[in-house]
Design a protein around this motif. Structure first.
Motif, PDB file in Angstrom:
ATOM      1  N   THR A  80      94.837   1.644  46.644  1.00 58.01           N
ATOM      2  CA  THR A  80      95.048   1.063  45.321  1.00 58.01           C
ATOM      3  C   THR A  80      94.784  -0.440  45.379  1.00 58.01           C
ATOM      4  OG1 THR A  80      97.403   0.647  45.707  1.00 58.01           O
ATOM      5  CG2 THR A  80      96.812   2.783  44.760  1.00 58.01           C
ATOM      6  N   GLN A  81      94.671  -1.040  44.210  1.00 59.42           N
ATOM      7  CA  GLN A  81      94.488  -2.482  44.159  1.00 59.42           C
ATOM      8  C   GLN A  81      95.783  -3.210  44.493  1.00 59.42           C
ATOM      9  OE1 GLN A  81      91.614  -4.171  43.716  1.00 59.42           O
ATOM     10  NE2 GLN A  81      92.792  -5.982  44.195  1.00 59.42           N
ATOM     11  N   THR A 111      92.276   3.673  41.679  1.00 59.22           N
ATOM     12  CA  THR A 111      92.850   4.408  42.807  1.00 59.22           C
ATOM     13  C   THR A 111      91.769   5.270  43.448  1.00 59.22           C
ATOM     14  OG1 THR A 111      95.027   4.504  41.746  1.00 59.22           O
ATOM     15  CG2 THR A 111      94.597   6.101  43.498  1.00 59.22           C
ATOM     16  N   VAL A 112      91.782   5.324  44.770  1.00 59.39           N
ATOM     17  CA  VAL A 112      90.865   6.180  45.524  1.00 59.39           C
ATOM     18  C   VAL A 112      91.701   7.131  46.368  1.00 59.39           C
ATOM     19  CG1 VAL A 112      89.036   6.275  47.265  1.00 59.39           C
ATOM     20  CG2 VAL A 112      89.078   4.409  45.593  1.00 59.39           C
ATOM     21  N   ALA A 113      91.448   8.424  46.239  1.00 61.44           N
ATOM     22  CA  ALA A 113      92.167   9.443  47.016  1.00 61.44           C
ATOM     23  C   ALA A 113      91.162  10.516  47.415  1.00 61.44           C
ATOM     24  CB  ALA A 113      93.304  10.041  46.197  1.00 61.44           C
ATOM     25  N   LEU A 114      90.662  10.433  48.629  1.00 62.81           N
ATOM     26  CA  LEU A 114      89.640  11.361  49.103  1.00 62.81           C
ATOM     27  C   LEU A 114      90.106  12.060  50.375  1.00 62.81           C
ATOM     28  CD1 LEU A 114      86.362   9.278  48.631  1.00 62.81           C
ATOM     29  CD2 LEU A 114      87.125  11.218  47.266  1.00 62.81           C
ATOM     30  N   LEU A 115      89.882  13.360  50.436  1.00 66.25           N
ATOM     31  CA  LEU A 115      90.197  14.122  51.638  1.00 66.25           C
ATOM     32  C   LEU A 115      89.372  13.587  52.805  1.00 66.25           C
ATOM     33  CD1 LEU A 115      91.850  16.728  52.436  1.00 66.25           C
ATOM     34  CD2 LEU A 115      89.657  17.915  52.315  1.00 66.25           C
ATOM     35  N   GLU A 160      81.870   2.143  36.826  1.00 64.38           N
ATOM     36  CA  GLU A 160      83.182   1.781  37.356  1.00 64.38           C
ATOM     37  C   GLU A 160      84.201   2.757  36.798  1.00 64.38           C
ATOM     38  OE1 GLU A 160      86.405  -1.851  37.221  1.00 64.38           O
ATOM     39  OE2 GLU A 160      84.282  -2.377  37.476  1.00 64.38           O
ATOM     40  N   TYR A 161      85.134   3.195  37.669  1.00 64.50           N
ATOM     41  CA  TYR A 161      86.076   4.241  37.293  1.00 64.50           C
ATOM     42  C   TYR A 161      87.501   3.799  37.617  1.00 64.50           C
ATOM     43  CZ  TYR A 161      81.734   6.891  37.294  1.00 64.50           C
ATOM     44  OH  TYR A 161      80.457   7.313  37.055  1.00 64.50           O
ATOM     45  N   SER A 162      88.449   4.487  37.005  1.00 64.00           N
ATOM     46  CA  SER A 162      89.860   4.209  37.294  1.00 64.00           C
ATOM     47  C   SER A 162      90.375   5.075  38.437  1.00 64.00           C
ATOM     48  CB  SER A 162      90.713   4.452  36.043  1.00 64.00           C
ATOM     49  OG  SER A 162      90.568   5.799  35.593  1.00 64.00           O
TER      50      SER A 162
END
Length: 438
Positions: free
Chosen positions: A148-149, A97-101, A39-41
């Protein structure tokens, strides 16, 4: 690549070689168990873009089945594999947070809808960054959805030119992330306050297939100046369909490698064909032809049944014959065009165009003010007959009434955008004034 990454990170960040050896691994990130216990931030990166329409990047049947099972049935159809990594990111950073191209199509492609909804079940869309065209030297428009959550009241959209837009969260809910692109493109929110059901209550719509297009090979003829008729209908390409107008015969078109001015087909040649015979019977008679890949929804009413669609034009018929012009009025309404952008922006081949499928047309809202809708239907018939800007503007105003678009700045903004999107190539009022002066 993994070894180079380990060395560069160690030189930049420090740490023991063993740490980077265990942290940077080469493998399939999408297989079951690849991330067990992790699990990651933050999950950020540039996942592989693997379009399912390309022979070299399409998933095998076994790979598709494995992904379908791995992600609980959310990965199906033609969804780009990059969007699957977005879903994976929500598993790996459920409280971060997830930020993917992503390819722009991830925001609105129908096949990616289950993935968007699954992402929303775990996290919330907080922002979208639109990147300039050709950012990575490829003909793929890209963006970065940020999940984001926490669920902010508005979703922030950073345009490629640096401008910032904010839209209400509910506009992007239910997987309707294309609203972000609509806002970035300056499409006004239709603010329709008077709707009643959907257009599916009023119409049927369908698109034809490759066998219909190629089946007509050898059966397309030049009209040689003759007017089309039910027995020799015009074969209408999407480029000939405008808003309340048909440009058939105005310029040459290429069909099956040949050039035609005013292409027609002869129905008598097709009736014994197992594919084209039923197609002729299904498409004959009054109908509405809708273009695809346009700045706004553009449709023309074939009230006399003298035209046939050429793939990929969409054919619409009313459930009640008397509602032909009413259905067309709803399709051509400014509020409908804007709503289509807010729901489906990003699926078109051009950043300036939308592509709405036959089923998506039926899902658009129907007007709630039936008195104004009836008047608008009559105004549309006048607009199609005269082709003037004044007739167009009268129709547009009545359809704003039918959809409950409030008077004032919001309506004027919507009308200004719509008029530019459906600008009539015939420039009717100007042409009329020139003829009058001549």
């Amino acid at each position: 690549a993994a070894a180079v990454t380990r060395v560069r990170l160690r030189l930049r960040v420090g740490g023991a070689a063993a740490l980077w050896r265990s942290s940077i691994r080469c493998g399939d990130a999408l297989v079951e168990g690849a991330w067990t216990g992790c699990e990651y931030s933050l999950v950020a990166g540039n996942p592989p873009f693997l379009s399912q329409l390309g022979k070299k990047s399409v998933r095998s049947r076994a790979e598709q089945g494995a992904l379908l099972k791995r992600f609980d049935g959310h990965v199906a159809g033609y969804a780009d594999t990059a969007s699957v990594f977005l879903l994976l990111g929500t598993e790996l950073a459920p409280r971060g947070t997830v930020a993917l191209l992503q390819p722009m199509s991830t925001l609105s492609a129908a096949d990616a809808l289950p993935i968007r909804i699954a992402c929303e079940a775990r996290m919330k869309l907080a922002a979208v960054i639109m990147l300039p065209d050709n950012t990575f030297g490829a003909a793929v428009r890209t963006c970065i959805p940020i999940l984001t959550q926490r669920a902010p009241a508005t979703v922030r959209i950073r345009n490629a030119d640096g401008s910032l837009h904010r839209i209400a969260r509910q506009r992007c809910s239910g997987g309707a992330w294309g609203a972000a692109l609509a806002a970035a493109r300056g499409v006004p929110d239709p603010c329709a306050s008077c709707t009643n059901g959907t257009l599916d209550d009023w119409m049927r719509s369908t698109a034809d297939f490759r066998q219909h297009y190629y089946g007509l090979r050898g059966h397309v003829h030049a009209s040689e100046g003759a007017a089309p008729s039910p027995q020799a209908p015009a074969l209408v390409t999407v480029g000939a369909i405008g808003a309340a107008r048909l440009d058939w015969g105005a310029r040459p078109v290429r069909i099956h490698g040949q050039t035609f001015f005013g292409p027609i087909i002869r129905t008598s040649e097709l009736m014994n064909d197992a594919v084209l015979g039923p197609w002729v019977l299904a498409r004959k008679g009054p109908k509405i032809l809708v273009a695809t890949q346009t700045r706004a929804i553009e449709a023309w009413v074939d009230a006399k049944g003298i035209a046939m669609p050429s793939t990929p034009a969409i054919t619409v018929t009313p459930k009640r014959a008397a509602d032909l012009w009413k259905v067309a009025a709803a399709l051509l309404a400014p509020a409908t065009a804007a709503e289509a952008w807010w729901r489906h922006a990003g699926a078109g081949m051009s950043a300036q165009a939308i592509r709405v499928s036959a089923s998506q047309l039926r899902a658009l809202p129907a007007p709630g003010n039936h008195a104004a809708w009836d008047r608008a239907a009559r105004a549309l018939a006048e607009w199609q007959r005269l082709g003037t800007m004044s007739a167009r503007d009268k129709f547009a105003g009545l359809m704003c009434d039918a959809y409950g678009v409030p008077a004032g700045a919001a309506r004027e903004q919507l009308l200004e955008w719509w008029r530019a999107a459906v600008s009539d190539a015939r420039a009717g009022d100007v042409a009329a004034s020139v003829r009058a002066r001549g």
